[in-house]
Design an enzyme around this catalytic site. Sequence first.
Site, PDB file in Angstrom:
ATOM      1  N   ASP A 164      29.951  18.523  24.333  1.00  0.00           N
ATOM      2  CA  ASP A 164      29.878  19.122  25.661  1.00  0.00           C
ATOM      3  C   ASP A 164      29.534  18.045  26.691  1.00  0.00           C
ATOM      4  O   ASP A 164      28.722  17.152  26.428  1.00  0.00           O
ATOM      5  CB  ASP A 164      28.824  20.243  25.688  1.00  0.00           C
ATOM      6  CG  ASP A 164      28.932  21.110  26.916  1.00  0.00           C
ATOM      7  OD1 ASP A 164      28.689  20.620  28.037  1.00  0.00           O
ATOM      8  OD2 ASP A 164      29.280  22.295  26.779  1.00  0.00           O
ATOM      9  N   ILE A 165      30.167  18.129  27.870  1.00  0.00           N
ATOM     10  CA  ILE A 165      29.937  17.111  28.892  1.00  0.00           C
ATOM     11  C   ILE A 165      28.528  17.207  29.468  1.00  0.00           C
ATOM     12  O   ILE A 165      27.982  16.221  29.980  1.00  0.00           O
ATOM     13  CB  ILE A 165      30.999  17.253  30.009  1.00  0.00           C
ATOM     14  CG1 ILE A 165      30.948  16.060  30.947  1.00  0.00           C
ATOM     15  CG2 ILE A 165      30.827  18.552  30.764  1.00  0.00           C
ATOM     16  CD1 ILE A 165      32.073  16.058  31.979  1.00  0.00           C
ATOM     17  N   HIS A 233      36.276  28.957  24.051  1.00  0.00           N
ATOM     18  CA  HIS A 233      35.563  27.842  23.416  1.00  0.00           C
ATOM     19  C   HIS A 233      34.232  28.355  22.878  1.00  0.00           C
ATOM     20  O   HIS A 233      33.576  29.190  23.485  1.00  0.00           O
ATOM     21  CB  HIS A 233      35.328  26.676  24.399  1.00  0.00           C
ATOM     22  CG  HIS A 233      34.649  27.083  25.671  1.00  0.00           C
ATOM     23  ND1 HIS A 233      35.308  27.687  26.721  1.00  0.00           N
ATOM     24  CD2 HIS A 233      33.351  26.962  26.059  1.00  0.00           C
ATOM     25  CE1 HIS A 233      34.470  27.915  27.719  1.00  0.00           C
ATOM     26  NE2 HIS A 233      33.270  27.495  27.339  1.00  0.00           N
ATOM     27  N   LEU A 234      33.876  27.848  21.728  1.00  0.00           N
ATOM     28  CA  LEU A 234      32.644  28.212  21.050  1.00  0.00           C
ATOM     29  C   LEU A 234      31.592  27.144  21.293  1.00  0.00           C
ATOM     30  O   LEU A 234      31.839  25.951  21.076  1.00  0.00           O
ATOM     31  CB  LEU A 234      32.887  28.376  19.543  1.00  0.00           C
ATOM     32  CG  LEU A 234      31.651  28.594  18.666  1.00  0.00           C
ATOM     33  CD1 LEU A 234      31.033  29.959  18.922  1.00  0.00           C
ATOM     34  CD2 LEU A 234      31.999  28.430  17.178  1.00  0.00           C
ATOM     35  N   HIS A 235      30.398  27.566  21.749  1.00  0.00           N
ATOM     36  CA  HIS A 235      29.273  26.646  21.931  1.00  0.00           C
ATOM     37  C   HIS A 235      28.480  26.557  20.628  1.00  0.00           C
ATOM     38  O   HIS A 235      28.089  27.579  20.054  1.00  0.00           O
ATOM     39  CB  HIS A 235      28.351  27.125  23.055  1.00  0.00           C
ATOM     40  CG  HIS A 235      28.931  26.960  24.424  1.00  0.00           C
ATOM     41  ND1 HIS A 235      28.762  25.806  25.163  1.00  0.00           N
ATOM     42  CD2 HIS A 235      29.676  27.807  25.177  1.00  0.00           C
ATOM     43  CE1 HIS A 235      29.369  25.959  26.335  1.00  0.00           C
ATOM     44  NE2 HIS A 235      29.928  27.158  26.368  1.00  0.00           N
TER      45      HIS A 235
END
Length: 270
Positions: A164-165, A233-235
């Site tokens: 993740d950014i 999207h999956l975190h």
Amino acid sequence: MDTCEQEINLLLYDRRGPCAPTTSCVTSNARRGRGDARCRPPLLRAAPWCGLGLPLVAPPRRPDRERPPGAAPAPPPLRPGPTVPGRPRLRAAGAGGMAEQRDGPRCEAAEPPSPGAAAAGVAARSPQPEASRRECVFCRIAGRREPGTELLHCENEDLVCFKDIKPAAPHHYLVVPKKHIGNCRDLKKDQIELVEDMVAAGKTILERNNFTDFKNVRMGFHMPPFCSISHLHLHVLAPVDQLGFFSKLVYRTNSYWFITADYLIEKLRT
């Protein structure tokens, strides 16, 4: 009659000349003791500034404003406004009526568009799927068109994984399907396997980075309209006990804006 009034009447008489005798003229002259029937404008009073040549004379009554007693007042006259080409302008049409006047050629009634033409217009205005994919950041990352993003090893060929950014935890990864899917609300019952594969890919990434305490892991999805990117999207966050105060709110489990992967799978099954 004083000298001032005589001079005023003489001046007006010389300018207007004699006129036919009327009832008002005879009555006015009789009251003043005159026997002639020559009409002079009645004076309201002797103007004190008569020496300047400014006599105060009663204005003549306009016959068009006279109306019988008890009659309704006449409507005010129309004042035409500025003329705009192609727009109607109202004008008087006699007997108090109204008429519509247009400047320029009259436009005929336009025919309603056909259903095929309307559908074509909507399709032309709506964004095309390929155009939206080109603009999607995750679609460019999945297509390896973002050299600044490092892709992590993923055994599933239909998925991509990267960091993740803005990480909210020491281990914060994203698992994204290569196929463009808007968000978790767009998933169907037959796509439960896709969600399970994303969870399995997230666990594999944690194991490759030497993290095996899966009780201290949180995996989930943001609900629209709280999705930062309109691509599913999956975190994957670990460890959960090291989340900051703001991150605990953003990734709060089963809230209005964030749900866990297990909760989503149960909802899809039902």
